[in-house]
Design an enzyme around this catalytic site. Structure first.
Site, mmCIF file in Angstrom:
data_model
loop_
_atom_site.group_PDB
_atom_site.id
_atom_site.type_symbol
_atom_site.label_atom_id
_atom_site.label_comp_id
_atom_site.label_asym_id
_atom_site.label_seq_id
_atom_site.Cartn_x
_atom_site.Cartn_y
_atom_site.Cartn_z
ATOM 1 N N CYS A 61 19.312 3.847 -45.642
ATOM 2 C CA CYS A 61 19.435 5.081 -46.421
ATOM 3 C C CYS A 61 20.172 6.138 -45.617
ATOM 4 O O CYS A 61 19.875 6.355 -44.436
ATOM 5 C CB CYS A 61 18.049 5.578 -46.815
ATOM 6 S SG CYS A 61 18.026 7.209 -47.585
ATOM 7 N N CYS A 86 17.120 9.160 -44.916
ATOM 8 C CA CYS A 86 15.966 8.896 -44.037
ATOM 9 C C CYS A 86 16.273 7.901 -42.928
ATOM 10 O O CYS A 86 15.422 7.658 -42.063
ATOM 11 C CB CYS A 86 14.770 8.427 -44.858
ATOM 12 S SG CYS A 86 14.928 6.754 -45.527
ATOM 13 N N ASP A 125 -10.082 23.120 5.072
ATOM 14 C CA ASP A 125 -9.086 22.450 5.899
ATOM 15 C C ASP A 125 -9.524 21.017 6.190
ATOM 16 O O ASP A 125 -10.707 20.669 6.072
ATOM 17 C CB ASP A 125 -8.881 23.206 7.215
ATOM 18 C CG ASP A 125 -8.243 24.572 6.989
ATOM 19 O OD1 ASP A 125 -7.584 24.751 5.943
ATOM 20 O OD2 ASP A 125 -8.417 25.458 7.859
#
Length: 541
Positions: free
Chosen positions: A133, A136, A357
Site C-alpha cells: 500500500c 501504510c 572512599d
C-alpha cells in the site's frame, strides 16, 4: 439494527422494481402481492433475529463492513485503488464510521463489487493490486520485512496477532497486563497527507472529508489488540510491560521525485483539471514493505536495603583507571551480580545515599542503597530475596554485607534522594598527633557542639570537583584514648552529610577551618576512618 436496515434496503429495492414493472404493465397484481409477501417475510425474519437473540459477531461485523463499503463513493474507491491504496486504508481515510477490527475481514473484492469497480479498465485488477500500500506501506496489510530482510505476509489480523504473541512468549517475561506501542516511519504520514490533499481538491463537498481519521498506528492497535489479549491471557492497560512494534523504512527504499519548473507548472495545471498526476508526483514511491522489529520492555524495578563494607580495598562502584581495576571488588558488582540473575534483567544500576572512599569501611547499620534492574523478566519472591541476602552475607571473602533487602516501589527513589541531604553521619577515626595527648584536649574537643566549619574543595578532589566553599556542621565530637600510647586516639564524631572528614582532621593546608589540628594547636594526621552510622529514615528495622 444493521440487519434490519439491510433488509429494509432490499425491501425498498424490491418495491422500486415492482413499481417499474407495474408502470410498464409487465406484471400482474398477483405477482406484485407475491413479491410483497416475500419482502415482508424477510423484514419479519430480520426483526425476529434482533428481538429473539443478539446477532453473532461475524454477522454484525459483515453487515458493518458491507454497509461501510456501500457508503463510499465509487469514484473515490476507483481513485484510491488506482493509486495503490489498500482496502483498510480506504476505509480508514474515507469511511464515515470509526475504524476497528470489523474492517479487517473486508477485502478488496468486496470494495470492488460494492462499488462497481470490476471491469473498469482505468482501475488495476485485483491481482495487480497485491503490492505494498502506498499509504501504510504494508502495515495494515500485515506485510513486513523480518530481520533477514525476508518479506513476510500474514493472511489476517488473527495470524499477525498470533505471530506477535509467539514472540512475546519467547521473551520469557512474566506479566498479567501489557501496553501496546506502535512506531511507524514519517513517510506514512507524508503520503497520507498527499492523498488527503488530492481528495479534498477533487471531492471538496463530501462529508467524510471533515470526519476525524484513524491513524495507521491506532488502526493497527484496533485490529490486533483484542486478539493479543486473548492469546496472552492478559489485559491491556498502562502496564510497566510494553510490547513495541517498530516499523522502519530505509531511505534506499523510498524515492521522492524532485520537481523541475516544468513539473511545477504541470502540477498547477493538473490541480486545475482535477488530475491525480499531481498526487503521483508528490507521493514517495515505495518498493518494499517496512521492516518490523518487535521489542519488549518492562519498566525498571528497584531493590533497596543497607550495605556494609568490611574491607579497605573495596570501592563503592566499579573503578577503572587506564584499564586497571582499583581495589579487589566493588559493592555495586557484588550486590548487582547476585540480584540480576534472579530477575532475568538486561542490566542494573546502583544508587546509594552518599559514598565512602575505597579505604573507608562502612559499618554500623549500613548505608542505604537502591539497585535498579532494567527490563526485568521476573519478580523474585520474598523467600528468594532472603536467600540472596543470606548468600551475600556468607561469602567466603566477607567483603560486603547486606541488610533488609526488599523489593521497593518506584517512589522510594525520590524518598532516598530527599533524605540524602538531611542525613547525619557518624564516624570513628584513628588519629595521630605530633605531641602527647592531654586531658584538656579531651575537654576542648567534647565541649564543641554544632560547630560550623568552612571547607574549600579538598586538594585531593580538585581534579573532579568545582572549587567551592562549603559550610558544614559538626554536631558533636569526643575522644577515646588508646591505652599505652599517648599520641594515638580514636575520634568519634557526628557531622552533617557531605562533610570531608579527612580534611576536617588534618586541615588540608588550611583549606578547612577550623580543624582538629587548629583546635589542638599541633600537627594531626588521620590514619584510618570508618563510617559507623548513617542516620536516615530508609529501610530501618
Amino acid at each position: 439494527m444493521y440487519i434490519i436496515y439491510m433488509y429494509l434496503f432490499k425491501y425498498l429495492d424490491a418495491l422500486q422494481v415492482l413499481q417499474a414493472q407495474l408502470i410498464g404493465k409487465t406484471t400482474s397484481f398477483l405477482e406484485f402481492q407475491k413479491m410483497s409477501e416475500v419482502t415482508d417475510a424477510s423484514c419479519a425474519a430480520a426483526a425476529s433475529t434482533v428481538t429473539g437473540g443478539v446477532p453473532g459477531p461475524g454477522d454484525n461485523g459483515d453487515s458493518r463492513g458491507h454497509e461501510a463499503a456501500q457508503s463510499i463513493h465509487s469514484d473515490v474507491v476507483k481513485d484510491l485503488l488506482s493509486l495503490g491504496v489498500c482496502e483498510r486504508c480506504i476505509f480508514r481515510l474515507v469511511a464515515i464510521r470509526g475504524f476497528d477490527s470489523v474492517f479487517s475481514s473486508v477485502s478488496t473484492s468486496t470494495l470492488r463489487s460494492r462499488n462497481a469497480v470490476d471491469g473498469d479498465t482505468s482501475v488495476p485488477s485485483e491481482s495487480d493490486h497485491s503490492g505494498v500500500c502506498i499509504v501504510c506501506l504494508g502495515v495494515l496489510q500485515f506485510i513486513y520485512s523480518d530481520d533477514k530482510q525476508t518479506v513476510v505476509k500474514m493472511e489476517s489480523n488473527s495470524d499477525f496477532a498470533t505471530r506477535i504473541a509467539e514472540f512475546v512468549k519467547q521473551s520469557h517475561h512474566e506479566f498479567d497486563s501489557f501496553g501496546l506501542e506502535v512506531s511507524v516511519p514519517s513517510v506514512i504520514t507524508e503520503n497520507e497527507s498527499a492523498v488527503m490533499s488530492y481528495l479534498k481538491g477533487k471531492y471538496e463537498s463530501e462529508v467524510w472529508l471533515d470526519t476525524e481519521r484513524t491513524s495507521v498506528k491506532d488502526a493497527l492497535k484496533n485490529l490486533i489488540l483484542d486478539l493479543l489479549k486473548n492469546s496472552l491471557d492478559a489485559k491491556s492497560d498502562s502496564s510497566p510491560f510494553r510490547i513495541r512494534l517498530t516499523y522502519t523504512n530505509s531511505p534506499n527504499e523510498v524515492d521522492s521525485a524532485a520537481e523541475t519548473k516544468g513539473e511545477q507548472k504541470r502540477r498547477r495545471t493538473d490541480k486545475e483539471n482535477g488530475s491525480n498526476c499531481m498526487l503521483q508526483n508528490s507521493l514517495k514511491k515505495v518498493y518494499k514493505p517496512c521492516s518490523l522489529e518487535v521489542l519488549f520492555h518492562k519498566m525498571p524495578i528497584y531493590f533497596g536495603g543497607r550495605y556494609l563494607k568490611f574491607s579497605r580495598n573495596v570501592s563503592q562502584t566499579r573503578w577503572i583507571i587506564d584499564d586497571e581495576r582499583m581495589g579487589e571488588a566493588s559493592v555495586e558488582e557484588i550486590i548487582g551480580s547476585n540480584i540480576l540473575p534472579a530477575c532475568f534483567g538486561d542490566n542494573y544500576k546502583f544508587h546509594a545515599a552518599g559514598r565512602e572512599d575505597i579505604d573507608v569501611r562502612m559499618l554500623g547499620s549500613g548505608r542505604p542503597f537502591l539497585l535498579e534492574i532494567q527490563n526485568p523478566r521476573r519478580f523474585p519472591s520474598v523467600d528468594l530475596l532472603k536467600e540472596i541476602e543470606a548468600k551475600m552475607n556468607n561469602l567466603e571473602n566477607k567483603l560486603v554485607g547486606v541488610r533488609n533487602l526488599t523489593l521497593l516501589e518506584n517512589h522510594c527513589w525520590n524518598l532516598m534522594r530527599e533524605g540524602e541531604g538531611e542525613k547525619r553521619k557518624q564516624y570513628a577515626a584513628l588519629v595521630w598527633i605530633s605531641r602527647p595527648l592531654e586531658d584538656k584536649d579531651l575537654e576542648s574537643i567534647s565541649s564543641l557542639k554544632e560547630l560550623k566549619i568552612l571547607q574549600r574543595t579538598p586538594v585531593r578532589v580538585l581534579h573532579r570537583r568545582s572549587p567551592l566553599d562549603r559550610e558544614k556542621i559538626i554536631h558533636w565530637m569526643n575522644i577515646e584514648k588508646i591505652e599505652g600510647n599517648c599520641q594515638y586516639f580514636l575520634l568519634h564524631l557526628c557531622t552533617q552529610a557531605g562533610t570531608y572528614i579527612k580534611e576536617f582532621v588534618h586541615g588540608d593546608l588550611g583549606r578547612t577551618s577550623p580543624s582538629i589540628g587548629s583546635i589542638l594547636g599541633c600537627r594531626v594526621e588521620i590514619l584510618q576512618l570508618d563510617v559507623t552510622d548513617v542516620k536516615m529514615d530508609f529501610l530501618d528495622d
